[in-house]
Design a protein around this motif. Structure first.
Motif, PDB file in Angstrom:
ATOM      1  N   LEU A  83      44.803 -25.621  -4.140  1.00 55.00           N
ATOM      2  CA  LEU A  83      44.269 -24.408  -4.777  1.00 55.00           C
ATOM      3  C   LEU A  83      43.215 -23.735  -3.900  1.00 55.00           C
ATOM      4  O   LEU A  83      42.435 -22.907  -4.389  1.00 55.00           O
ATOM      5  CB  LEU A  83      43.673 -24.760  -6.147  1.00 55.00           C
ATOM      6  N   SER A  84      43.201 -24.062  -2.619  1.00 53.45           N
ATOM      7  CA  SER A  84      42.141 -23.545  -1.749  1.00 53.45           C
ATOM      8  C   SER A  84      42.196 -22.029  -1.577  1.00 53.45           C
ATOM      9  O   SER A  84      41.195 -21.403  -1.240  1.00 53.45           O
ATOM     10  CB  SER A  84      42.195 -24.231  -0.382  1.00 53.45           C
TER      11      SER A  84
ATOM     12  N   LEU B 247      37.855 -19.330  -7.153  1.00 52.61           N
ATOM     13  CA  LEU B 247      37.254 -20.491  -7.801  1.00 52.61           C
ATOM     14  C   LEU B 247      36.810 -20.192  -9.231  1.00 52.61           C
ATOM     15  O   LEU B 247      36.745 -21.101 -10.067  1.00 52.61           O
ATOM     16  CB  LEU B 247      36.058 -20.998  -6.992  1.00 52.61           C
ATOM     17  N   ASP B 248      36.515 -18.943  -9.516  1.00 51.94           N
ATOM     18  CA  ASP B 248      36.068 -18.591 -10.859  1.00 51.94           C
ATOM     19  C   ASP B 248      37.196 -18.063 -11.737  1.00 51.94           C
ATOM     20  O   ASP B 248      36.956 -17.557 -12.840  1.00 51.94           O
ATOM     21  CB  ASP B 248      34.929 -17.583 -10.769  1.00 51.94           C
TER      22      ASP B 248
ATOM     23  N   PRO C 271      41.036 -18.986 -13.675  1.00 52.47           N
ATOM     24  CA  PRO C 271      41.567 -20.150 -14.395  1.00 52.47           C
ATOM     25  C   PRO C 271      42.417 -21.037 -13.484  1.00 52.47           C
ATOM     26  O   PRO C 271      43.005 -20.572 -12.512  1.00 52.47           O
ATOM     27  CB  PRO C 271      42.417 -19.516 -15.501  1.00 52.47           C
ATOM     28  N   VAL C 272      42.460 -22.310 -13.819  1.00 51.69           N
ATOM     29  CA  VAL C 272      43.363 -23.215 -13.104  1.00 51.69           C
ATOM     30  C   VAL C 272      44.797 -22.786 -13.402  1.00 51.69           C
ATOM     31  O   VAL C 272      45.187 -22.676 -14.570  1.00 51.69           O
ATOM     32  CB  VAL C 272      43.149 -24.675 -13.555  1.00 51.69           C
ATOM     33  N   PRO C 273      45.600 -22.497 -12.364  1.00 45.46           N
ATOM     34  CA  PRO C 273      46.986 -22.051 -12.602  1.00 45.46           C
ATOM     35  C   PRO C 273      47.868 -23.213 -13.062  1.00 45.46           C
ATOM     36  O   PRO C 273      48.460 -23.926 -12.252  1.00 45.46           O
ATOM     37  CB  PRO C 273      47.413 -21.511 -11.238  1.00 45.46           C
ATOM     38  N   ARG C 274      47.938 -23.380 -14.377  1.00 41.38           N
ATOM     39  CA  ARG C 274      48.668 -24.522 -14.950  1.00 41.38           C
ATOM     40  C   ARG C 274      50.112 -24.558 -14.492  1.00 41.38           C
ATOM     41  O   ARG C 274      50.697 -25.642 -14.321  1.00 41.38           O
ATOM     42  CB  ARG C 274      48.583 -24.443 -16.483  1.00 41.38           C
ATOM     43  N   ASP C 275      50.721 -23.391 -14.258  1.00 39.34           N
ATOM     44  CA  ASP C 275      52.133 -23.367 -13.895  1.00 39.34           C
ATOM     45  C   ASP C 275      52.399 -23.975 -12.521  1.00 39.34           C
ATOM     46  O   ASP C 275      53.540 -24.337 -12.215  1.00 39.34           O
ATOM     47  CB  ASP C 275      52.657 -21.930 -13.926  1.00 39.34           C
TER      48      ASP C 275
ATOM     49  N   GLU D  48      40.705 -28.111 -22.035  1.00 41.27           N
ATOM     50  CA  GLU D  48      39.502 -27.291 -21.860  1.00 41.27           C
ATOM     51  C   GLU D  48      39.763 -25.943 -21.205  1.00 41.27           C
ATOM     52  O   GLU D  48      38.889 -25.079 -21.225  1.00 41.27           O
ATOM     53  CB  GLU D  48      38.475 -28.075 -21.046  1.00 41.27           C
ATOM     54  N   ARG D  49      40.943 -25.743 -20.619  1.00 37.73           N
ATOM     55  CA  ARG D  49      41.282 -24.479 -19.946  1.00 37.73           C
ATOM     56  C   ARG D  49      40.154 -24.032 -18.997  1.00 37.73           C
ATOM     57  O   ARG D  49      39.650 -22.917 -19.093  1.00 37.73           O
ATOM     58  CB  ARG D  49      41.558 -23.379 -20.964  1.00 37.73           C
ATOM     59  N   PRO D  50      39.732 -24.894 -18.060  1.00 34.76           N
ATOM     60  CA  PRO D  50      38.590 -24.555 -17.214  1.00 34.76           C
ATOM     61  C   PRO D  50      38.964 -23.595 -16.092  1.00 34.76           C
ATOM     62  O   PRO D  50      40.140 -23.432 -15.745  1.00 34.76           O
ATOM     63  CB  PRO D  50      38.199 -25.908 -16.633  1.00 34.76           C
ATOM     64  N   THR D  51      37.934 -22.976 -15.507  1.00 36.08           N
ATOM     65  CA  THR D  51      38.144 -22.312 -14.227  1.00 36.08           C
ATOM     66  C   THR D  51      38.298 -23.391 -13.165  1.00 36.08           C
ATOM     67  O   THR D  51      37.995 -24.574 -13.404  1.00 36.08           O
ATOM     68  CB  THR D  51      36.957 -21.412 -13.864  1.00 36.08           C
ATOM     69  N   ILE D  52      38.743 -22.990 -11.986  1.00 33.26           N
ATOM     70  CA  ILE D  52      38.875 -23.974 -10.909  1.00 33.26           C
ATOM     71  C   ILE D  52      37.519 -24.581 -10.591  1.00 33.26           C
ATOM     72  O   ILE D  52      37.398 -25.807 -10.430  1.00 33.26           O
ATOM     73  CB  ILE D  52      39.496 -23.322  -9.657  1.00 33.26           C
ATOM     74  N   ARG D  53      36.469 -23.767 -10.531  1.00 35.53           N
ATOM     75  CA  ARG D  53      35.140 -24.289 -10.227  1.00 35.53           C
ATOM     76  C   ARG D  53      34.678 -25.280 -11.300  1.00 35.53           C
ATOM     77  O   ARG D  53      34.108 -26.337 -10.991  1.00 35.53           O
ATOM     78  CB  ARG D  53      34.141 -23.141 -10.103  1.00 35.53           C
ATOM     79  N   GLN D  54      34.920 -24.945 -12.556  1.00 34.28           N
ATOM     80  CA  GLN D  54      34.530 -25.862 -13.638  1.00 34.28           C
ATOM     81  C   GLN D  54      35.270 -27.189 -13.536  1.00 34.28           C
ATOM     82  O   GLN D  54      34.690 -28.254 -13.765  1.00 34.28           O
ATOM     83  CB  GLN D  54      34.799 -25.197 -14.984  1.00 34.28           C
ATOM     84  N   LEU D  55      36.549 -27.126 -13.185  1.00 32.85           N
ATOM     85  CA  LEU D  55      37.315 -28.359 -13.015  1.00 32.85           C
ATOM     86  C   LEU D  55      36.773 -29.177 -11.847  1.00 32.85           C
ATOM     87  O   LEU D  55      36.637 -30.409 -11.941  1.00 32.85           O
ATOM     88  CB  LEU D  55      38.795 -28.041 -12.807  1.00 32.85           C
ATOM     89  N   LEU D  56      36.462 -28.506 -10.744  1.00 39.42           N
ATOM     90  CA  LEU D  56      35.907 -29.205  -9.587  1.00 39.42           C
ATOM     91  C   LEU D  56      34.597 -29.895  -9.952  1.00 39.42           C
ATOM     92  O   LEU D  56      34.356 -31.046  -9.564  1.00 39.42           O
ATOM     93  CB  LEU D  56      35.683 -28.232  -8.430  1.00 39.42           C
TER      94      LEU D  56
END
Length: 437
Positions: A307-308, A312-313, A315-319, A343-351
């Motif tokens: 996901l680089s 980062l802010d 959403p995490v692309p679930r697909d 939780e449907r986090p953003t990428i930054r939140q997941l990191l």
């Protein structure tokens, strides 16, 4: 009364990936054995069951941004043994990249020199880059690693039992040092291993070191049900932990074993403050010290998705996250996927979520709140105890020992002093019967 089992899981600098950058950390000491000896002494003073040391036979990715090197556990734990007298000593060793005879000797020696405090964290090794360090073209597949692991444990068990308990005589009057009629070859010929034996070390104070296992995939659960006496696991929610606990205990019973003699020990990484706001501020402070490049590489390793190039802010692309099939980090993949879907986090939140302890339970609160959450899991059928994973060291453990442990004791949930001297006694496990002629 049933009481908690607590281990101190020691990771250089602490379990948060940015721990070494925190002002309270001591990164200059991560190659200083006195640093680890003092941590173990601190845990022993708090009557912890054991210190646990993870290991892997390769350099994890991207050491540029985190303290990701490995110290060899037998040397490390031997030095810990010399500086302590009661606390258990659990080290990781791979069934894929070690030979059973050497492993049996190493752990038997540790159990003898420590007076019966050794535990073996049995892993099959998930890191594919390890293969090239051992002359292999590719890492064995998951199922094959577990098939070898079953056989490996059977061989090591037989080697540890190859001396009867009374084979060592040491009788100067008769001139008999050992009764060789009570020392037996094992003559194992199996699918993966051929080992004649016997071991060249007498049976150990514990009979055998405690068998510990880390891994919650279906293969891992089946392996734990057959062999493990303590299981290290990672869960994000009480419900998930309860489901795992019930499933594993059922599997243990189905194997004809006593479920009470298999300890389920999730990881907990507590950020502790005098107020909840202070605790959350500590967590944010550590999260803001993370290096996104490192965090993204770790996420890639866990999910198999790079996901680089994404915001980062956003959403995490679930697909993009694959589902179905086998993943090298199977149980941890499911933990991360659960965070995304719940939780449907953003990428930054997941990191940031994963930065705290690589998928283990990260929580923030006052000592009373942390003790309450531990009690809820313990009494709610989710855990027999915990691997305590301080976000940074040494301060992150000091506050747990000084402020959380006394609350657990006041509630009757944790010992005030050791009742025995071996790791088996700390865990309430019997000494296995040895072989007889």
């Amino acid at each position: 009364m049933r009481q908690l089992n607590l281990n101190l899981f020691i990771y250089p600098g602490g379990h948060h990936e940015a721990a070494w950058r925190h002002p309270g950390a001591e990164p200059h000491r991560v190659l200083d054995i006195t640093y680890y000896q003092q941590l173990a002494q601190r845990a022993e003073a708090a009557a912890f069951d054991a210190v646990f040391f993870a290991d892997g036979p390769s350099l994890p990715g991207n050491v540029r941004y985190a303290s990701r090197f490995r110290l060899e556990p037998f040397t490390w734990l031997s030095a810990i043994a010399a500086a302590t007298s009661r606390i258990g000593l659990i080290g990781t060793a791979s069934t894929t990249y070690m030979e059973p005879y050497n492993l049996a000797r190493l752990f038997a020696s540790l159990d003898h020199l420590s007076g019966g405090r050794a535990g073996w964290n049995i892993v099959t090794t998930g890191a594919p880059q390890a293969a090239a360090n051992f002359g292999l073209d590719e890492h064995p597949v998951h199922a094959r690693r577990y098939a070898r692991a079953h056989e490996f444990v059977e061989v090591v068990s037989a080697l540890w039992d190859s001396w009867e308990d009374d084979a060592l005589v040491v009788d100067p009057a008769s001139g008999v040092f050992a009764d060789d009629t009570k020392i037996h070859p094992i003559d194992h010929v199996g699918e993966s291993l051929r080992v004649r034996g016997p071991l060249n070390t007498p049976r150990t104070p514990q009979g055998r070191p405690v068998y510990v296992q880390a891994g919650s995939s279906p293969d891992g659960r089946a392996f734990a049900a057959r062999h493990a006496e303590a299981v290290f696991t990672a869960h994000q929610t009480l419900a998930d932990a309860q489901a795992f606990y019930a499933d594993l205990k059922r599997r243990v019973k189905d194997e004809g074993r006593d479920p009470d003699l298999v300890k389920v020990l999730p990881g907990i990484s507590p950020h502790i403050g005098s107020t909840e706001a202070e605790a959350r501020a500590l967590q944010r402070e550590l999260d803001e010290l993370t290096q996104p490049e490192y965090s993204l590489q770790q996420l890639h390793r866990l999910l198999g998705v790079d996901l680089s190039g994404h915001d980062l802010d956003g959403p995490v692309p679930r697909d993009l996250v694959p589902t179905g099939g086998r993943h090298d980090h199977g149980s941890r993949f499911e933990v991360v996927l659960g965070i995304i879907e719940r939780e449907r986090p953003t990428i930054r939140q997941l990191l940031h979520h994963l930065a705290g302890a690589r998928g283990h339970w990260v929580t923030a609160g006052t000592p009373e709140q942390i003790a309450g959450r531990i009690e809820q899991w313990f009494l709610g059928g989710a855990a027999d105890g915990f691997n305590v994973m301080p976000p940074y060291l040494t301060g992150g453990f000091d506050v747990f020992a000084d402020e959380v442990v006394p609350i657990l004791r006041r509630r009757g949930l944790f010992r005030t002093e050791y009742a025995g001297s071996t790791l088996r006694e700390h865990y309430g496990l019997p000494r296995p019967a040895g072989r007889s002629s």
